[in-house]
Every structure is written in C-alpha cells, then in structure tokens.
Design a protein around this motif. Structure first.
Motif, PDB file in Angstrom:
ATOM      1  N   GLN A 104      19.317 -46.954 -26.541  1.00 47.89           N
ATOM      2  CA  GLN A 104      18.795 -45.798 -27.102  1.00 47.89           C
ATOM      3  C   GLN A 104      18.177 -46.574 -28.301  1.00 47.89           C
ATOM      4  O   GLN A 104      18.737 -45.758 -29.466  1.00 47.89           O
TER       5      GLN A 104
ATOM      6  N   ASP B 186      24.966 -47.747 -23.695  1.00 48.91           N
ATOM      7  CA  ASP B 186      25.687 -46.548 -24.612  1.00 48.91           C
ATOM      8  C   ASP B 186      25.560 -46.095 -25.928  1.00 48.91           C
ATOM      9  O   ASP B 186      26.357 -45.074 -26.099  1.00 48.91           O
ATOM     10  N   VAL B 187      24.771 -46.570 -26.539  1.00 50.01           N
ATOM     11  CA  VAL B 187      24.576 -46.700 -27.729  1.00 50.01           C
ATOM     12  C   VAL B 187      23.339 -46.378 -27.410  1.00 50.01           C
ATOM     13  O   VAL B 187      21.913 -45.913 -27.371  1.00 50.01           O
ATOM     14  N   ALA B 188      23.063 -44.950 -28.979  1.00 49.60           N
ATOM     15  CA  ALA B 188      22.096 -44.561 -29.710  1.00 49.60           C
ATOM     16  C   ALA B 188      21.808 -44.185 -30.305  1.00 49.60           C
ATOM     17  O   ALA B 188      22.511 -43.743 -31.587  1.00 49.60           O
TER      18      ALA B 188
ATOM     19  N   GLY C   6      19.109 -43.451 -33.651  1.00 47.12           N
ATOM     20  CA  GLY C   6      17.614 -42.600 -34.527  1.00 47.12           C
ATOM     21  C   GLY C   6      17.172 -42.868 -35.323  1.00 47.12           C
ATOM     22  O   GLY C   6      17.051 -44.044 -36.156  1.00 47.12           O
TER      23      GLY C   6
ATOM     24  N   TRP D 251      29.343 -46.248 -27.119  1.00 51.69           N
ATOM     25  CA  TRP D 251      29.380 -44.139 -26.575  1.00 51.69           C
ATOM     26  C   TRP D 251      29.276 -44.446 -28.234  1.00 51.69           C
ATOM     27  O   TRP D 251      29.784 -43.292 -27.899  1.00 51.69           O
ATOM     28  N   THR D 252      28.427 -45.144 -29.035  1.00 52.16           N
ATOM     29  CA  THR D 252      28.271 -44.702 -30.292  1.00 52.16           C
ATOM     30  C   THR D 252      26.928 -44.180 -30.130  1.00 52.16           C
ATOM     31  O   THR D 252      26.151 -44.678 -30.144  1.00 52.16           O
ATOM     32  N   THR D 253      26.662 -42.738 -31.053  1.00 49.13           N
ATOM     33  CA  THR D 253      25.489 -42.225 -31.654  1.00 49.13           C
ATOM     34  C   THR D 253      25.072 -42.045 -32.880  1.00 49.13           C
ATOM     35  O   THR D 253      26.282 -41.806 -33.372  1.00 49.13           O
TER      36      THR D 253
ATOM     37  N   TYR E 189      34.445 -40.679 -27.898  1.00 42.13           N
ATOM     38  CA  TYR E 189      32.700 -41.300 -28.331  1.00 42.13           C
ATOM     39  C   TYR E 189      32.597 -41.005 -30.096  1.00 42.13           C
ATOM     40  O   TYR E 189      34.047 -41.060 -30.089  1.00 42.13           O
TER      41      TYR E 189
ATOM     42  N   ILE F  94      30.126 -39.964 -33.043  1.00 38.71           N
ATOM     43  CA  ILE F  94      29.215 -38.945 -33.237  1.00 38.71           C
ATOM     44  C   ILE F  94      28.959 -39.296 -34.875  1.00 38.71           C
ATOM     45  O   ILE F  94      29.499 -38.699 -35.577  1.00 38.71           O
TER      46      ILE F  94
ATOM     47  N   THR G  53      36.166 -37.448 -29.687  1.00 34.73           N
ATOM     48  CA  THR G  53      35.335 -38.036 -30.055  1.00 34.73           C
ATOM     49  C   THR G  53      35.563 -37.860 -31.456  1.00 34.73           C
ATOM     50  O   THR G  53      36.374 -37.354 -31.748  1.00 34.73           O
TER      51      THR G  53
END
Length: 270
Positions: free
Chosen positions: A15, A31-33, A35, A49-51, A79, A81, A103
């Motif tokens: 995303q 599964d990465v987001a 911004g 699994w990284t934001t 995760y 984050i 996390t």
C-alpha cells in the motif's frame, strides 16, 4: 499516483500513498505500507510486514524490516514500524521482531547514517542520531535526542536514556542513563553538556543534573546510598527525577563512574 521506476519491484499487496517515490531497482515486498511523501532511492529493500510513515528518506541499498539475525527465527509474522521524517542513509539496516507478533519500532525524525544498524525488537524514540557504523543489538531501547558517535556498540537488552551521548568507538553492555556522556567501555565521563545546551537546557537545569551526576558516579558512595542521598539532600528537579527513575528501573545495571582520589580518601575516613 505513486511514482514508481520501471525497474523497481512492488508487490501487489503493498500500500503506497499517492506521492511516494520509488527509485530504480527498489524491492518492495508483500504487506508493506508506505506513507505520503516518502522517497525510496535505488537499490533499497523494504521487506515484508514493514510500515513506513510519512516523509521518510530511504537512501540507496538500505535494508528495512528484513529477517532478524536470530537463529531461533523461523519466518513468523513480525513487524517493523517506522514513524515520520526519518533519514536512513546508505547501507542502513533494521530488522523486524524475532518472534511472532513482535515489533521493532522507530519513532520520528531520526537520522541513521551510513552502515548503522538497529537490531530486532529494538525501540527507538525521536530525534536521535546514529553516526556511521554505530550498532544496536536486539531489544535495545533508546530515548529521545540521543547521539551515538561513529562505530559505537550497544549490547542486547540495554537501555539508553534521553539526551545521552556515546563517543566514537565506545561500547556499553549496561544501561546508559539520561543526560550522561559515555566514553570507552561502560564508562560515564560526565554529562552531555553540549547536547543539553543545544537543546535549550538552562544553566540551572544543567547544574542540577551535573550535581546529581557527581553524587552518583564520583562520590564513591554505593549506588543505593547515592540515590537516597540525592532524594534527601538534593534539588530533585524534573530532570533529576528522570535520571533517578531511569536508574531505579534498570535491570542490567548502569555504566560505571570514575571516583576521584579525594572522594576515595573521604570514603576511607568513614
């Protein structure tokens, strides 16, 4: 719409905010987001699994959120984050949690210089600087506005308090309290006076911290006695309270001070 270079790989489940920039040969896993306003430069790898929050800068060949360096890790979902406005320079690495649903967390406006590393399950606050080659092992906790100079080494499960500083090539295996300056191996050399001044601490605030530091690290008292003495006889400002509370919460113990000859003589008379 995100600007994605044709040579980059972006997994279909990732995303991306509309104004994200993805450079050449970047790899964005499942599964990465990511911004708004974040820019990822060529050759960087954003693992599963990284934001990533907003307005981060990821420089070439940084590795964000990959498998922890732990032989007990078996691919469980965990995760990484990361907050906003962090700068992650060339070769920076940070790894996800080492067990299911755990996390690694990084806050906002941190500056990670070339080849610095944040180990799995670490928690990093805000406005910290890790200079080239500084290494944090797993489960390390760092407060805010900490400066880790070049090639510093931090053992696993160690805590570093806010406004602390480690000089180049220093190493710690015990907790480094807030406001303190570490030099060499587990040695408290003084308080981070320059850093405190740069963060607008008044002379009065700095003086209170310095007086508490001297009692804790240079008086020759047992640590418990020094803390008790400060509570009864010292000006316990909010900063001093932060220092005392950090020490009282330590499970690994704190770094060592240097006791002066005069303090040794005074203690010998007791």
């Amino acid at each position: 719409m995100a600007a994605i270079h044709p040579s980059a790989f972006v997994h279909s489940s990732a995303q991306l905010a509309d104004d994200v920039e993805i450079g050449p040969q970047v790899f964005i896993d499942a599964d990465v987001a990511i911004g708004a306003g974040t820019k990822i430069m060529h050759g960087a790898h954003i693992a599963r699994w990284t934001t990533l929050g907003e307005k981060n800068l990821v420089y070439p060949h940084a590795i964000i959120g990959h498998d922890p360096q732990d032989i007990g890790y078996n691919g469980e979902e965990s995760y990484t984050i990361i907050g906003n406005k962090n700068i992650m320079r060339e070769g920076f690495t940070v790894h996800r949690g080492n067990r299911e649903k755990t996390t690694t967390h990084i806050g906002n406006q941190n500056f990670f210089m070339v080849n610095s590393h944040v180990g799995h399950n670490s928690h990093i606050g805000n406005n910290n600087i890790l200079v080239n080659g500084s290494l944090l092992a797993g489960h390390v906790v760092v407060g805010d506005r900490v400066l880790l100079s070049g090639q510093t080494v931090v053992h696993q499960f160690v805590r570093i308090g806010s406004y602390a500083m480690m000089r180049g090539k220093a190493g710690i295996s015990k907790d480094l309290p807030p406001f303190c300056l570490c030099d060499g191996d587990n040695k408290a050399r003084g308080i981070n006076s320059v850093g405190l001044q740069r963060n607008d601490f008044s002379p009065q605030r700095i003086r209170a911290i310095k007086e508490a530091f001297k009692i804790i690290f240079r008086s020759g008292m047992k640590l418990s006695s020094a803390l008790e003495y400060i509570e009864k006889n010292h000006n316990v400002t909010d900063d001093v309270r932060q220092l005392l509370d950090f020490i009282l919460a330590s499970e690994k113990g704190i770094i060592n001070g240097t006791v002066s000859e005069s303090a040794k003589k005074n203690m010998a008379r007791l």
